[in-house]
Scaffold this motif. Structure first.
Motif, mmCIF file in Angstrom:
data_model
loop_
_atom_site.group_PDB
_atom_site.id
_atom_site.type_symbol
_atom_site.label_atom_id
_atom_site.label_comp_id
_atom_site.label_asym_id
_atom_site.label_seq_id
_atom_site.Cartn_x
_atom_site.Cartn_y
_atom_site.Cartn_z
ATOM 1 N N LYS A 166 11.497 37.333 74.294
ATOM 2 C CA LYS A 166 11.312 36.613 73.054
ATOM 3 C C LYS A 166 12.647 35.995 72.664
ATOM 4 C CE LYS A 166 9.081 38.790 69.804
ATOM 5 N NZ LYS A 166 8.760 39.651 68.655
ATOM 6 N N MET A 167 12.638 34.701 72.386
ATOM 7 C CA MET A 167 13.845 34.008 71.941
ATOM 8 C C MET A 167 13.587 33.489 70.538
ATOM 9 S SD MET A 167 15.035 32.070 75.443
ATOM 10 C CE MET A 167 13.824 30.794 75.265
ATOM 11 N N ILE A 168 14.452 33.859 69.610
ATOM 12 C CA ILE A 168 14.272 33.477 68.215
ATOM 13 C C ILE A 168 15.478 32.686 67.746
ATOM 14 C CG2 ILE A 168 14.060 34.335 65.852
ATOM 15 C CD1 ILE A 168 12.626 36.788 67.022
ATOM 16 N N ASN A 169 15.209 31.570 67.098
ATOM 17 C CA ASN A 169 16.251 30.742 66.498
ATOM 18 C C ASN A 169 15.879 30.548 65.038
ATOM 19 O OD1 ASN A 169 18.322 28.889 66.007
ATOM 20 N ND2 ASN A 169 17.027 27.183 66.585
ATOM 21 N N CYS A 170 16.751 30.977 64.134
ATOM 22 C CA CYS A 170 16.514 30.785 62.713
ATOM 23 C C CYS A 170 17.615 29.898 62.154
ATOM 24 C CB CYS A 170 16.520 32.114 61.982
ATOM 25 S SG CYS A 170 15.148 33.184 62.450
ATOM 26 N N TYR A 171 17.238 29.008 61.273
ATOM 27 C CA TYR A 171 18.225 28.097 60.712
ATOM 28 C C TYR A 171 17.781 27.620 59.342
ATOM 29 C CZ TYR A 171 14.882 24.522 62.102
ATOM 30 O OH TYR A 171 13.750 23.776 62.246
ATOM 31 N N LYS A 172 18.731 27.140 58.597
ATOM 32 C CA LYS A 172 18.461 26.506 57.317
ATOM 33 C C LYS A 172 19.106 25.142 57.362
ATOM 34 C CE LYS A 172 18.520 27.252 52.389
ATOM 35 N NZ LYS A 172 18.771 28.165 51.300
ATOM 36 N N LYS A 173 18.301 24.102 57.150
ATOM 37 C CA LYS A 173 18.792 22.740 57.320
ATOM 38 C C LYS A 173 19.801 22.333 56.257
ATOM 39 C CE LYS A 173 14.561 20.840 57.947
ATOM 40 N NZ LYS A 173 13.598 19.792 58.233
ATOM 41 N N SER A 174 19.606 22.791 55.025
ATOM 42 C CA SER A 174 20.502 22.386 53.948
ATOM 43 C C SER A 174 20.519 23.469 52.881
ATOM 44 C CB SER A 174 20.048 21.062 53.336
ATOM 45 O OG SER A 174 20.803 20.789 52.183
ATOM 46 N N PHE A 175 21.678 23.682 52.298
ATOM 47 C CA PHE A 175 21.776 24.657 51.218
ATOM 48 C C PHE A 175 21.471 24.017 49.870
ATOM 49 C CE2 PHE A 175 24.289 26.610 54.539
ATOM 50 C CZ PHE A 175 23.812 27.903 54.501
ATOM 51 N N PHE A 176 21.403 22.694 49.808
ATOM 52 C CA PHE A 176 21.257 22.008 48.529
ATOM 53 C C PHE A 176 19.890 21.359 48.345
ATOM 54 C CE2 PHE A 176 25.747 21.895 49.763
ATOM 55 C CZ PHE A 176 26.251 22.689 48.745
ATOM 56 N N ALA A 177 19.279 20.931 49.417
ATOM 57 C CA ALA A 177 17.982 20.263 49.322
ATOM 58 C C ALA A 177 16.850 21.274 49.462
ATOM 59 C CB ALA A 177 17.872 19.202 50.417
ATOM 60 N N GLU A 178 15.649 20.849 49.086
ATOM 61 C CA GLU A 178 14.472 21.692 49.281
ATOM 62 C C GLU A 178 14.289 21.931 50.782
ATOM 63 O OE1 GLU A 178 9.841 21.621 47.900
ATOM 64 O OE2 GLU A 178 10.707 19.732 48.562
ATOM 65 N N LEU A 179 14.041 23.165 51.150
ATOM 66 C CA LEU A 179 13.903 23.501 52.568
ATOM 67 C C LEU A 179 12.554 23.027 53.098
ATOM 68 C CD1 LEU A 179 15.026 24.992 55.077
ATOM 69 C CD2 LEU A 179 13.801 27.005 54.259
ATOM 70 N N THR A 180 12.608 22.305 54.201
ATOM 71 C CA THR A 180 11.397 21.937 54.936
ATOM 72 C C THR A 180 11.596 22.377 56.383
ATOM 73 O OG1 THR A 180 12.176 19.728 55.555
ATOM 74 C CG2 THR A 180 10.970 19.920 53.468
ATOM 75 N N CYS A 181 10.500 22.729 57.033
ATOM 76 C CA CYS A 181 10.552 23.146 58.437
ATOM 77 C C CYS A 181 9.432 22.454 59.198
ATOM 78 C CB CYS A 181 10.340 24.651 58.573
ATOM 79 S SG CYS A 181 11.590 25.684 57.827
ATOM 80 N N TYR A 182 9.721 22.089 60.438
ATOM 81 C CA TYR A 182 8.657 21.642 61.326
ATOM 82 C C TYR A 182 7.868 22.883 61.724
ATOM 83 C CZ TYR A 182 10.598 17.004 61.568
ATOM 84 O OH TYR A 182 11.032 15.755 61.240
ATOM 85 N N THR A 183 6.566 22.845 61.548
ATOM 86 C CA THR A 183 5.762 24.038 61.779
ATOM 87 C C THR A 183 4.619 23.780 62.755
ATOM 88 O OG1 THR A 183 4.310 23.558 59.924
ATOM 89 C CG2 THR A 183 6.230 24.906 59.458
ATOM 90 N N CYS A 184 4.375 24.743 63.585
ATOM 91 C CA CYS A 184 3.135 24.849 64.358
ATOM 92 C C CYS A 184 2.839 26.337 64.386
ATOM 93 C CB CYS A 184 3.236 24.215 65.741
ATOM 94 S SG CYS A 184 4.415 24.969 66.857
ATOM 95 N N GLY A 185 2.487 26.863 63.230
ATOM 96 C CA GLY A 185 2.374 28.294 62.979
ATOM 97 C C GLY A 185 1.356 29.037 63.810
#
Length: 86
Positions: A14-33
């Protein structure tokens, strides 16, 4: 009783990558849950959506076999605790 064969084994990583795109803007993520069988399939159906309150990071999770072939890809918004590989 149940018999188990010594000839059957599953080797996956299992390979996991977690990230936060911006600390100031609303967080959005590309999802295919729901998961996809490849990263390209996941990317082709991925939608950049705003994350719900309390979901602070984007998580990309890949399950690969012993030859490096992708078995499952999931991308979604999660809380920070979900990004700890157990």
């Amino acid at each position: 009783g149940t018999k188990f064969s010594n000839n059957f084994r599953i080797i996956a990583q299992k390979m996991i990558n977690c990230y936060k795109k911006s600390f100031f803007a609303e967080l959005t993520c590309y999802t295919c849950g729901e998961g996809a069988s490849s990263n390209s399939k996941c990317n082709s159906q991925a939608i950049d959506i705003p994350c719900h309150l309390g979901l602070q990071v984007c998580k990309n999770e890949l399950l690969v076999d012993d030859k490096g072939m992708t078995l499952l890809v999931t991308k979604q918004c999660v809380d920070k605790k979900s990004c700890i590989d157990r």
